[in-house]
Design a protein around this motif. Structure first.
Motif, PDB file in Angstrom:
ATOM      1  N   ALA A  72       0.835  -1.204   0.000  1.00  0.00           N
ATOM      2  CA  ALA A  72       0.000   0.000   0.000  1.00  0.00           C
ATOM      3  C   ALA A  72       0.866   1.248   0.000  1.00  0.00           C
ATOM      4  N   GLY A  73       0.436   2.258  -0.762  1.00  0.00           N
ATOM      5  CA  GLY A  73       1.045   3.573  -0.683  1.00  0.00           C
ATOM      6  C   GLY A  73       2.368   3.732  -1.392  1.00  0.00           C
ATOM      7  N   SER A  74       2.727   2.813  -2.281  1.00  0.00           N
ATOM      8  CA  SER A  74       3.974   2.965  -3.024  1.00  0.00           C
ATOM      9  C   SER A  74       3.896   4.168  -3.960  1.00  0.00           C
ATOM     10  N   GLN A  75       5.051   4.797  -4.181  1.00  0.00           N
ATOM     11  CA  GLN A  75       5.092   5.901  -5.139  1.00  0.00           C
ATOM     12  C   GLN A  75       5.066   5.410  -6.583  1.00  0.00           C
ATOM     13  N   SER A  76       5.032   4.108  -6.778  1.00  0.00           N
ATOM     14  CA  SER A  76       4.813   3.551  -8.110  1.00  0.00           C
ATOM     15  C   SER A  76       3.878   2.345  -7.998  1.00  0.00           C
ATOM     16  N   SER A  77       4.408   1.137  -7.856  1.00  0.00           N
ATOM     17  CA  SER A  77       3.565  -0.062  -7.892  1.00  0.00           C
ATOM     18  C   SER A  77       3.598  -0.841  -6.583  1.00  0.00           C
ATOM     19  N   GLY A  78       2.612  -1.717  -6.428  1.00  0.00           N
ATOM     20  CA  GLY A  78       2.560  -2.591  -5.264  1.00  0.00           C
ATOM     21  C   GLY A  78       3.386  -3.850  -5.470  1.00  0.00           C
ATOM     22  N   PHE A  79       2.980  -4.680  -6.460  1.00  0.00           N
ATOM     23  CA  PHE A  79       3.704  -5.899  -6.823  1.00  0.00           C
ATOM     24  C   PHE A  79       4.170  -5.752  -8.273  1.00  0.00           C
ATOM     25  N   PHE A  94       0.946 -17.603  -5.198  1.00  0.00           N
ATOM     26  CA  PHE A  94       0.609 -16.175  -5.120  1.00  0.00           C
ATOM     27  C   PHE A  94      -0.873 -16.114  -4.767  1.00  0.00           C
ATOM     28  N   GLU A  95      -1.177 -15.975  -3.462  1.00  0.00           N
ATOM     29  CA  GLU A  95      -2.547 -16.105  -2.990  1.00  0.00           C
ATOM     30  C   GLU A  95      -2.911 -15.006  -1.987  1.00  0.00           C
ATOM     31  N   ASP A  96      -4.114 -14.457  -2.153  1.00  0.00           N
ATOM     32  CA  ASP A  96      -4.745 -13.559  -1.175  1.00  0.00           C
ATOM     33  C   ASP A  96      -3.882 -12.343  -0.838  1.00  0.00           C
ATOM     34  N   ASN A  97      -3.229 -11.794  -1.850  1.00  0.00           N
ATOM     35  CA  ASN A  97      -2.452 -10.575  -1.653  1.00  0.00           C
ATOM     36  C   ASN A  97      -3.304  -9.345  -1.947  1.00  0.00           C
ATOM     37  N   VAL A  98      -2.894  -8.202  -1.395  1.00  0.00           N
ATOM     38  CA  VAL A  98      -3.647  -6.949  -1.503  1.00  0.00           C
ATOM     39  C   VAL A  98      -2.717  -5.845  -1.995  1.00  0.00           C
ATOM     40  N   ALA A  99      -3.190  -5.075  -2.972  1.00  0.00           N
ATOM     41  CA  ALA A  99      -2.445  -3.916  -3.467  1.00  0.00           C
ATOM     42  C   ALA A  99      -3.402  -2.733  -3.537  1.00  0.00           C
ATOM     43  N   HIS A 100      -3.167  -1.723  -2.710  1.00  0.00           N
ATOM     44  CA  HIS A 100      -4.084  -0.583  -2.733  1.00  0.00           C
ATOM     45  C   HIS A 100      -3.346   0.735  -2.511  1.00  0.00           C
ATOM     46  N   SER A 101      -3.947   1.796  -3.021  1.00  0.00           N
ATOM     47  CA  SER A 101      -3.481   3.172  -2.788  1.00  0.00           C
ATOM     48  C   SER A 101      -2.067   3.400  -3.297  1.00  0.00           C
ATOM     49  N   ASN A 102      -1.709   2.741  -4.395  1.00  0.00           N
ATOM     50  CA  ASN A 102      -0.397   2.945  -5.002  1.00  0.00           C
ATOM     51  C   ASN A 102      -0.491   4.009  -6.100  1.00  0.00           C
ATOM     52  N   ALA A 103       0.599   4.725  -6.309  1.00  0.00           N
ATOM     53  CA  ALA A 103       0.581   5.861  -7.218  1.00  0.00           C
ATOM     54  C   ALA A 103       0.557   5.467  -8.687  1.00  0.00           C
ATOM     55  N   ASP A 104       0.699   4.194  -8.985  1.00  0.00           N
ATOM     56  CA  ASP A 104       0.666   3.756 -10.374  1.00  0.00           C
ATOM     57  C   ASP A 104      -0.231   2.515 -10.511  1.00  0.00           C
ATOM     58  N   ILE A 105       0.320   1.317 -10.306  1.00  0.00           N
ATOM     59  CA  ILE A 105      -0.403   0.072 -10.575  1.00  0.00           C
ATOM     60  C   ILE A 105      -0.304  -0.858  -9.369  1.00  0.00           C
ATOM     61  N   GLY A 106      -1.376  -1.610  -9.125  1.00  0.00           N
ATOM     62  CA  GLY A 106      -1.368  -2.551  -8.013  1.00  0.00           C
ATOM     63  C   GLY A 106      -0.441  -3.720  -8.256  1.00  0.00           C
ATOM     64  N   LEU A 107      -0.661  -4.452  -9.365  1.00  0.00           N
ATOM     65  CA  LEU A 107       0.198  -5.569  -9.753  1.00  0.00           C
ATOM     66  C   LEU A 107       0.478  -5.456 -11.234  1.00  0.00           C
ATOM     67  N   ARG A 108       1.740  -5.570 -11.623  1.00  0.00           N
ATOM     68  CA  ARG A 108       2.058  -5.423 -13.041  1.00  0.00           C
ATOM     69  C   ARG A 108       3.172  -6.369 -13.484  1.00  0.00           C
ATOM     70  N   THR A 109       3.120  -6.722 -14.786  1.00  0.00           N
ATOM     71  CA  THR A 109       4.212  -7.436 -15.430  1.00  0.00           C
ATOM     72  C   THR A 109       4.862  -6.553 -16.499  1.00  0.00           C
ATOM     73  N   TYR A 110       4.451  -5.317 -16.598  1.00  0.00           N
ATOM     74  CA  TYR A 110       4.987  -4.365 -17.581  1.00  0.00           C
ATOM     75  C   TYR A 110       6.350  -3.867 -17.127  1.00  0.00           C
ATOM     76  N   PRO A 111       7.338  -3.681 -18.024  1.00  0.00           N
ATOM     77  CA  PRO A 111       7.257  -3.919 -19.476  1.00  0.00           C
ATOM     78  C   PRO A 111       7.831  -5.249 -19.936  1.00  0.00           C
ATOM     79  N   SER A 112       8.572  -5.968 -19.081  1.00  0.00           N
ATOM     80  CA  SER A 112       9.316  -7.136 -19.558  1.00  0.00           C
ATOM     81  C   SER A 112       8.445  -8.366 -19.753  1.00  0.00           C
ATOM     82  N   GLY A 113       7.298  -8.467 -19.041  1.00  0.00           N
ATOM     83  CA  GLY A 113       6.371  -9.565 -19.232  1.00  0.00           C
ATOM     84  C   GLY A 113       6.728 -10.825 -18.464  1.00  0.00           C
ATOM     85  N   TYR A 114       5.822 -11.820 -18.583  1.00  0.00           N
ATOM     86  CA  TYR A 114       5.969 -13.098 -17.894  1.00  0.00           C
ATOM     87  C   TYR A 114       5.415 -14.185 -18.806  1.00  0.00           C
ATOM     88  N   LEU A 115       6.238 -15.185 -19.164  1.00  0.00           N
ATOM     89  CA  LEU A 115       5.864 -16.166 -20.182  1.00  0.00           C
ATOM     90  C   LEU A 115       6.050 -17.612 -19.710  1.00  0.00           C
TER      91      LEU A 115
END
Length: 227
Positions: free
Chosen positions: A40-47, A74-95
């Protein structure tokens, strides 16, 4: 989680530094366990899954690439009030080669998006809740074999709207639109499995809150890129 005053310079095997986009959970190896954490509250992303092969010792592990490694849990995690994105794989991705489950994620009140899956495949997002994100609940871009199942996607909740009205705050539609799930169009491959949305409940999308408020938005601007 804040942006440092001094950014490590880009050099050699270090690659492009990303310290100006910090994440409370900076995940560089998916084969670990994340259960019931709150970012919570990151200046960019949570996860942030930034799965790059980098560093001076990368040559010692040439047969290992984190972008293809499986999740352990990866279970029951919470991402809130972040300045950008809660959970992201951008830009490198996940395959990963096989379907990986992200269960019970809650992503709300993030400034841009709750979840951003980019250049990613074989993800099952189930029992998720996204709500009151300022632009997009779940953003899926240049991705394939993504399943969103048995989840709740809320644009602007009644509780949040009442709080904003009570505080005489600005319209929650600060970025001009609120989308529940956004799917971006890109050049197709005949081997693709596509995106599957199953048993998803949408709520909180109406013109009273935001004139451009829709549960499902299909972006018609064609992008290029390969997984």
């Amino acid at each position: 989680t804040g942006i440092p005053n001094t950014i490590i310079p880009n050099f050699g095997s270090n690659g492009k530094e990303t310290d100006d986009k910090p994440a409370t959970f900076w995940i560089t190896n998916p084969s670990n366990i994340w259960v019931k954490n709150v970012a919570a509250g990151s200046q960019s992303s949570g996860f942030w899954l930034e799965l790059l092969t980098r560093g001076q010792r990368a040559s010692l592990y040439q047969g290992i690439h984190p972008k293809f490694a499986p999740l352990m849990s990866f279970e029951d995690n919470v991402a809130h009030s972040n300045a950008d994105i809660g959970l992201r794989t951008y830009p490198s991705g996940y395959l990963p080669d096989d379907v990986q489950v992200m269960g019970g994620l809650k992503a709300y009140l993030n400034e841009k998006a709750g979840v951003f899956l980019h250049l990613t495949q074989n993800i099952l997002l189930e029992r998720a809740l996204t709500a009151d994100n300022k632009h997009i609940g779940i953003d899926i871009d240049r991705a394939d074999a993504i399943i969103v199942r048995d989840s709740d996607v809320i644009g602007v909740s009644e509780h949040y709207r009442k709080v904003m009205e009570h505080q005489l705050a600005k319209d929650p539609c600060v970025l001009g639109s609120v989308f529940g799930i956004e799917l971006h169009t890109w050049e197709p491959d005949l081997t693709e499995k596509g995106i599957r949305i199953q048993f998803v409940r949408f709520d909180g999308f109406n013109s009273r809150v935001c004139s451009k408020s829709v549960p499902l938005h299909l972006d018609g601007h064609v992008r290029t890129g390969v997984l």
